[in-house]
Enzyme design. Structure first.
Site, PDB file in Angstrom:
ATOM      1  CG  HIS A 327      -0.050  -2.908   5.640  1.00 10.19           C
ATOM      2  ND1 HIS A 327      -0.210  -2.071   4.565  1.00 10.19           N
ATOM      3  CD2 HIS A 327       0.389  -4.088   5.133  1.00 10.19           C
ATOM      4  CE1 HIS A 327       0.135  -2.707   3.458  1.00 10.19           C
ATOM      5  NE2 HIS A 327       0.488  -3.937   3.775  1.00 10.19           N
ATOM      6  CG  ASN A 328      -2.841  -4.722   3.047  1.00 11.89           C
ATOM      7  OD1 ASN A 328      -3.171  -3.599   2.665  1.00 11.89           O
ATOM      8  ND2 ASN A 328      -2.051  -5.504   2.337  1.00 11.89           N
ATOM      9  CD  GLU A 357      -4.035  -0.352   3.374  1.00 12.12           C
ATOM     10  OE1 GLU A 357      -3.662   0.069   2.263  1.00 12.12           O
ATOM     11  OE2 GLU A 357      -3.324  -1.068   4.101  1.00 12.12           O
ATOM     12  CG  ASP A 359      -6.044  -2.755  -0.207  1.00 13.38           C
ATOM     13  OD1 ASP A 359      -5.864  -1.659   0.327  1.00 13.38           O
ATOM     14  OD2 ASP A 359      -5.125  -3.546  -0.475  1.00 13.38           O
ATOM     15  CG  HIS A 372      -3.393  -7.837  -0.856  1.00 16.45           C
ATOM     16  ND1 HIS A 372      -2.234  -8.456  -0.499  1.00 16.45           N
ATOM     17  CD2 HIS A 372      -3.032  -6.599  -1.271  1.00 16.45           C
ATOM     18  CE1 HIS A 372      -1.216  -7.647  -0.691  1.00 16.45           C
ATOM     19  NE2 HIS A 372      -1.675  -6.513  -1.160  1.00 16.45           N
ATOM     20  CD  GLU A 406      -4.127   0.141  -1.911  1.00 15.90           C
ATOM     21  OE1 GLU A 406      -3.804  -0.593  -2.852  1.00 15.90           O
ATOM     22  OE2 GLU A 406      -3.664   0.042  -0.772  1.00 15.90           O
TER      23      GLU A 406
END
Length: 792
Positions: A327-328, A357, A359, A372, A406
């Protein structure tokens, strides 16, 4: 800058080293290695943190061949442990300007002079610049050579290397002898507190010359006495009888008692492999030292060595596997103000992670960035992340890697993203579905070997689309809506998800632009992992297998609680991604086990945060060659499954067993504070069972005062396990504290199905998942059947 001629210096330096200094290097087989000899002399290198922060540092390999001293010129002295690093803690060594810091200096310093040391765990990478290309090559090759040697050392060699390293440190006057005072100091260093009387007796027994100093063979005798294993001696005598020699037939009997289907020829092979005495080998006999070598080897390990390679069927649909997921991934620390780094991707990929991931946000100069959004975390270029992915995607595993995008960019920068993905990843990027399985089944990891998949939104009509797609450019992390088991849609972290219009963070004072559409160029790259909003299990069951939804940990728990069996059936056909709650600002983790119990495949964790959750993740993917894919049990792969994790006894998968663990002893546990010689651990061992809720349990031994070197418990713990195919067993060692919470010492986690019965060693890992050599536990494992009537 001219380099001094070191050939003569190397020769002179070798003559100065004592036999004890050379012993460690001989064990590693590097005494004649020019690169290692160069490192022993040391070098003056530039340590670089930014274009403005560049300091000279003296780097030198210590005589143990495993520790590198990094000398600082600060007036304030730092603790020795802060000025060194162990080769064991090195993840990899990068040549040239591959880190963000060094890439920023590319052109101002020769790339061939630079390298980066990347560490396991949270320790920041070490960016270094040498005076010449030759010097850099010495350090790069030398560090890699020592890494290779360390990985091939036997446990016995690791123990000897460890004890002689402490001997060198305890020899305060460096005269290659040990006084009684130095012996007492050594005992404290290796984590054992003994009475003055016992220490004096041990010293006198070894001081055969009677000169109050231990020399050469006396030191070796001292080490032999110190590292004796009475519990193993007792086991050996029981198996071998009065003659204290194990015949091939007696060894075969022992192996069968261990639960192994061994033959006499296999017993003889073990003798040939591990027996140290040539005469005994010829007579097909095993002595105590050979028996110890065998039990300390991989064949005596608690983890089944047959599971250390890819042994599972890799030809089933992707939805039939648990997939190691991050995650992230770009974050090195917390979610609000920590640094973002391409190094985080390298670390995750090196650990077998198969879903990372990104973003993606609007960046300056037309280049998308990764960070983020709406926080103070630093930013990195999307292009540089993809370059790291290209270089490290398949270093640890050949099976497919999923890039979870994302997307918060406008159409122009989405086109740039698509261009970078195609040009940098080339043929590894999957742009069309392989095979002809149709829409109701995903391809297998075997079919997708060496391919990179994009997870994201897809335009309706780009392929066999469904009404559940939308054309928003924002890839929602929480693609869930109302529907069966759903309730109202929840909001995600930072309130940035599920928006149709995207408002990128202003760059260089420019006004944010809005976008409500997805660029076809990026949409076309989404083939097998199409992000859609969740509208309930009935709706999802009518959609193609390439559609997948993401759920927050809270939403996933509600679905498991309210519709557990429906969730299991859904996950037999389609992928589900679970991610941490937005309230976890400090990058803490939830338990992945509860999600795996419902068949969820992509259970994303904060890889940068050590602890129980990441230990479970490492344990889950320890099997199957650590390839990042683990085949789910059969009852989680059927669309007609009757399994419900909340009520496991009612359906498939219930195979009740009893696990009996006798914790016998521990060996060479690490000191928690090396700078405090009088700080000795008071160890206890806790055994934990993680599985379906009904199986979760933990129990522990009593603690033992002041002995982290060779504590013994002989304490038995018993557990009932209803669904063993989902269970993980975790062994944890802690330092008991009466006034506060216990301190973590080490742990090891593995699948229940990978446990080996009998007398086994457990080689402990740090909180970061790195080996704590030579720390281990010695246990006896027994698994027995438990009837359904007994378990109810």
């Amino acid at each position: 800058m001219m380099q001094p001629d070191r050939s003569k210096a190397l020769e002179v330096d070798a003559t100065k080293r004592s036999p004890r200094d050379l012993r460690a290097l001989r064990k590693l087989g590097v005494t004649e290695d020019d690169d290692v000899r160069f490192m022993l002399l040391g070098s003056s290198l530039w340590k670089i943190r930014s274009p403005r922060w560049q300091k000279r540092r003296e780097l030198r390999l210590q005589e143990d061949g495993m520790t590198v001293w990094c000398e600082t010129h600060k007036r304030a002295k730092r603790a020795p442990s802060q000025q060194t690093f162990s080769v064991m803690d090195v993840q990899c060594v990068l040549e040239g300007c591959q880190s963000e810091v060094l890439r920023g200096l590319c052109g101002s310093i020769p790339e061939a002079h630079c390298f980066t040391v990347v560490f396991r765990g949270p320790r920041r990478g070490l960016d270094l610049a040498c005076s010449s290309e030759a010097e850099a090559r010495h350090w790069i090759r030398g560090l890699r050579r020592l890494q290779e040697r360390a990985q091939t050392m036997s446990q016995r060699d690791k123990l000897e290397h460890w004890i002689y390293g402490y001997l060198r440190r305890a020899d305060a006057d460096k005269d290659n002898t040990m006084s009684f005072k130095e012996v007492k100091s050594l005992l404290r260093m290796i984590n054992i507190e003994v009475t003055e009387l016992y220490a004096r007796q041990l010293f006198k027994q070894c001081d055969r010359s009677g000169n109050d100093r231990l020399e050469n063979s006396e030191i070796e005798e001292f080490c032999r006495r110190l590292t004796r294993r009475p519990e193993l001696e007792a086991l050996f005598c029981r198996c071998s009888g009065e003659d204290c020699v194990l015949s091939d037939e007696e060894l075969l009997e022992f192996l069968r008692e261990q639960g192994e289907e061994a033959t006499l020829s296999q017993a003889r092979e073990i003798i040939q492999e591990y027996e140290l005495n040539d005469t005994a080998k010829q007579q097909r006999l095993m002595m105590l030292d050979g028996f110890l070598m065998y039990l300390l080897s991989k064949e005596g390990d608690v983890f089944n060595p047959a599971h250390a390679t890819v042994y599972q069927d890799m030809s089933q649909p992707l939805s039939h596997y648990f997939i190691s997921s991050s995650h992230n991934t770009y974050l090195l620390q917390d979610q609000l103000g920590g640094p973002s780094s391409t190094e985080a991707y390298l670390r995750a990929l090196s650990r077998g992670c198969r879903c990372v991931e990104l973003d993606c946000w609007e960046g300056p100069n037309g280049e998308p960035i990764v960070y983020h959004g709406h926080t103070l975390t630093s930013r990195i270029l999307f292009r540089e992340v993809i370059e790291v992915v290209r270089d490290y995607a398949f270093k640890a595993s050949p099976y497919p890697l999923i890039l979870s995008l994302e997307n918060h960019c406008g159409r122009e920068q989405q086109v740039v993203m698509a261009r970078h993905l195609r040009s940098i990843l080339g043929e590894t990027l999957l742009t069309k579905s392989p095979g002809s399985k149709g829409t109701r089944s995903l391809p297998s990891p075997e079919e997708l070997k060496g391919r990179i998949l994009i997870k994201g939104k897809k335009l309706s009509g780009s392929d066999s689309s469904s009404s559940s797609s939308d054309s928003s450019s924002s890839s929602s992390e929480e693609e869930e809506g109302s529907g069966e088991g759903g309730g109202t849609r929840t909001k995600n972290k930072n309130k940035k998800k599920d928006s149709v219009k995207v408002s990128p963070v202003p760059v260089n004072g420019s006004k944010p632009r809005c976008s409500s559409s997805l660029a076809p160029e990026l949409s076309d790259l989404v083939v097998l992992c199409r992000s859609v909003r969740f509208h309930g299990f009935d709706h999802a069951s009518q959609q193609p297998a390439n559609e997948m939804s993401s759920f927050s940990e809270g939403k996933a728990r509600r679905l498991i609680r309210d519709s557990g069996n429906s969730f299991v059936r859904h996950n037999a056909l389609q992928l589900s991604r679970i991610y941490p709650s937005g309230l976890r600002a400090h990058s803490s983790n939830y338990s992945p086990q509860e999600m795996w119990s419902a068949g969820c495949q992509i259970v994303a964790l904060n890889f940068q945060t050590p602890g129980e959750a990441m230990a479970l993740n490492q344990g889950r993917f320890l099997q199957n060659g650590r390839c990042g894919y683990t085949l789910k049990p059969a009852f989680l792969r059927s669309a007609d499954s009757t399994f419900d994790p909340e009520h496991p006894a009612r359906g498939q998968g219930y195979q009740a067993k009893t696990l009996t663990v006798t914790v016998i002893s521990a060996q060479q546990l690490p000191k928690l504070n090396p700078e405090r010689p009088n700080s000795i651990v008071d160890p206890l061992v806790r055994v934990e069972l993680h599985g379906v809720p009904a199986d979760n349990a933990r129990a522990e031994t009593p603690h033992i005062n002041n002995n982290g070197f060779n504590p013994r418990w002989n304490h038995t713990l018993v557990f009932d396990v209803g669904v063993p195919e989902l269970a993980l067993v975790r062994f944890v060692v802690e330092d008991h504290d009466t006034t506060s919470s216990n301190d973590f010492v080490g742990q090891f986690t593995l699948p229940f199905t990978s446990l080996r019965q009998g007398y086994r060693h457990i080689h402990l890992l740090s909180a970061d998942g790195a080996p704590i050599s030579p720390a281990s536990l010695f246990v006896h494992i027994k698994v027995s059947e438990l009837s359904r009537s007994q378990s109810v």
